[in-house]
Design an enzyme around this catalytic site. Structure first.
Site, PDB file in Angstrom:
ATOM      1  N   HIS A 158      88.275  37.338  14.767  1.00 19.28           N
ATOM      2  CA  HIS A 158      88.172  37.029  16.198  1.00 19.28           C
ATOM      3  C   HIS A 158      89.584  36.825  16.726  1.00 19.28           C
ATOM      4  O   HIS A 158      90.341  35.985  16.238  1.00 19.28           O
ATOM      5  CB  HIS A 158      87.336  35.773  16.447  1.00 19.28           C
ATOM      6  CG  HIS A 158      87.135  35.491  17.911  1.00 19.28           C
ATOM      7  ND1 HIS A 158      86.048  35.960  18.614  1.00 19.28           N
ATOM      8  CD2 HIS A 158      87.907  34.819  18.801  1.00 19.28           C
ATOM      9  CE1 HIS A 158      86.152  35.572  19.876  1.00 19.28           C
ATOM     10  NE2 HIS A 158      87.269  34.881  20.023  1.00 19.28           N
ATOM     11  N   CYS A 159      89.942  37.615  17.740  1.00 20.31           N
ATOM     12  CA  CYS A 159      91.298  37.554  18.295  1.00 20.31           C
ATOM     13  C   CYS A 159      91.255  36.860  19.656  1.00 20.31           C
ATOM     14  O   CYS A 159      90.660  37.396  20.600  1.00 20.31           O
ATOM     15  CB  CYS A 159      91.880  38.962  18.443  1.00 20.31           C
ATOM     16  SG  CYS A 159      93.531  38.977  19.175  1.00 20.31           S
TER      17      CYS A 159
END
Length: 319
Positions: A158-159
């Site tokens: 998850h960025c």
């Protein structure tokens, strides 16, 4: 359907704490050829990071145009660099938007029902796993994201900078985003160096419309920003290409999971991720992933029913 042993590590067996809910038919699963559905994660930290990303690009645009290019006496130099920098910046922001607003491969919520499992037509003895957090049957290589609150197919990570997971459907856009940010960072660094050399040889008051102290501060800040993001995005670009070529996501590598799937060769993985054979569409954030390649096992819409309590379901043998 394969039943990898490592999935057991993702299963929380506190079924008594699971709140059962009335099943709501999930939306149609977006497949690899349909990435037009709008998707947005309502996460405050991610939204702030995404806004900061755009503001930093706009700052670089401001310094490049109004501090370096417009005051330049060389019209050809200004036109060429202006077109190249603005074109790359536009592609970077477009890639960022597509990576942020494309469903990364979310598994429909609430499909962990007896009716849905029966519709899968599994063989006796096969095992399926339910995610206790989003009450969905987890396909192979899917992991739960605590920010998106969904299980994501081939989740890499998850960025927060794109306010989204990087998964099966939007990895191409994330790779393009890191590539174009690295390119405009490198381009801005080269222009800053050339502008400093030009100003040292000439009068500082003539090489910019701003005062010399303001010009120096703006250029130093841009130099720091460009160097920082050049290193960061280059590393991210390299790790993403490595993940595609090795057919192993970042979270799978981090957990040390033993591959239970048949790995594809590097070039086949690149074609699958970017939507077909090598072409200009590989570098366009506006092209859809029209080539399905070898997609993961589809998750059909679940029939209505009550959510099952078990986290690990084994298909019984017929008596």
């Amino acid at each position: 359907m394969k039943s990898p042993v490592h999935r057991c590590r993702d299963v929380e067996r506190q079924a008594s704490n699971l709140q059962l809910e009335t099943y709501v038919p999930p939306p149609r699963l977006v497949d690899r050829g349909d990435t037009d559905a709008m998707w947005f994660v309502r996460d405050a930290c991610g939204i702030v990071c995404a806004v900061i990303t755009w503001l930093l690009v706009f700052y670089a645009e401001f310094v490049v145009l109004f501090v370096m290019l417009l005051p330049s006496k060389n019209l050809t130099y200004s036109l060429i660099n202006g077109v190249v920098f603005n074109g790359l910046a536009f592609l970077a922001l477009a890639s960022h938007f597509r990576a942020m607003c494309t469903d990364p491969g979310a598994v429909p919520k609430g499909n962990a029902t007896k009716e849905f499992i029966e519709s899968l037509q599994l063989k006796p003895g096969q095992v399926v796993y339910k995610c206790p957090k989003c009450c969905s049957i987890k396909p192979d290589r899917a992991h739960h994201c605590s920010v998106c609150k969904r299980c994501i197919r081939k989740m890499d990570h998850h960025c927060p900078w794109v306010n989204n997971c990087v998964g099966e459907n939007n990895q191409k856009y994330f790779v393009l985003f890191t590539m174009y940010i690295a390119l405009i960072s490198l381009h801005s660094l080269v222009m800053v160096v050339l502008h400093f050399l030009y100003c040292f040889e000439d009068d500082w008051t003539k090489c910019s419309t701003f005062s010399p102290p303001a010009t120096v501060i703006l250029l130093i800040l841009l130099c720091f920003e460009g160097l920082l993001f050049l290193i960061f995005t280059s590393v991210m670009f390299g790790t993403q290409v490595h993940s595609i070529c090795t057919d192993e996501t970042g979270i799978e590598r981090l957990k040390g999971e033993n591959p239970t799937w048949e790995k594809v060769p590097c070039w086949e993985g690149m074609k699958d991720a970017f939507g077909g054979p090598l072409s200009l569409s590989w570098f366009s954030p506006f092209s859809g992933l029209t080539c399905k390649g070898t997609p993961s096992e589809p998750v059909p819409p679940a029939p209505q029913g009550e959510i099952i309590e078990e986290d690990v379901i084994e298909i019984p043998y017929e008596r």
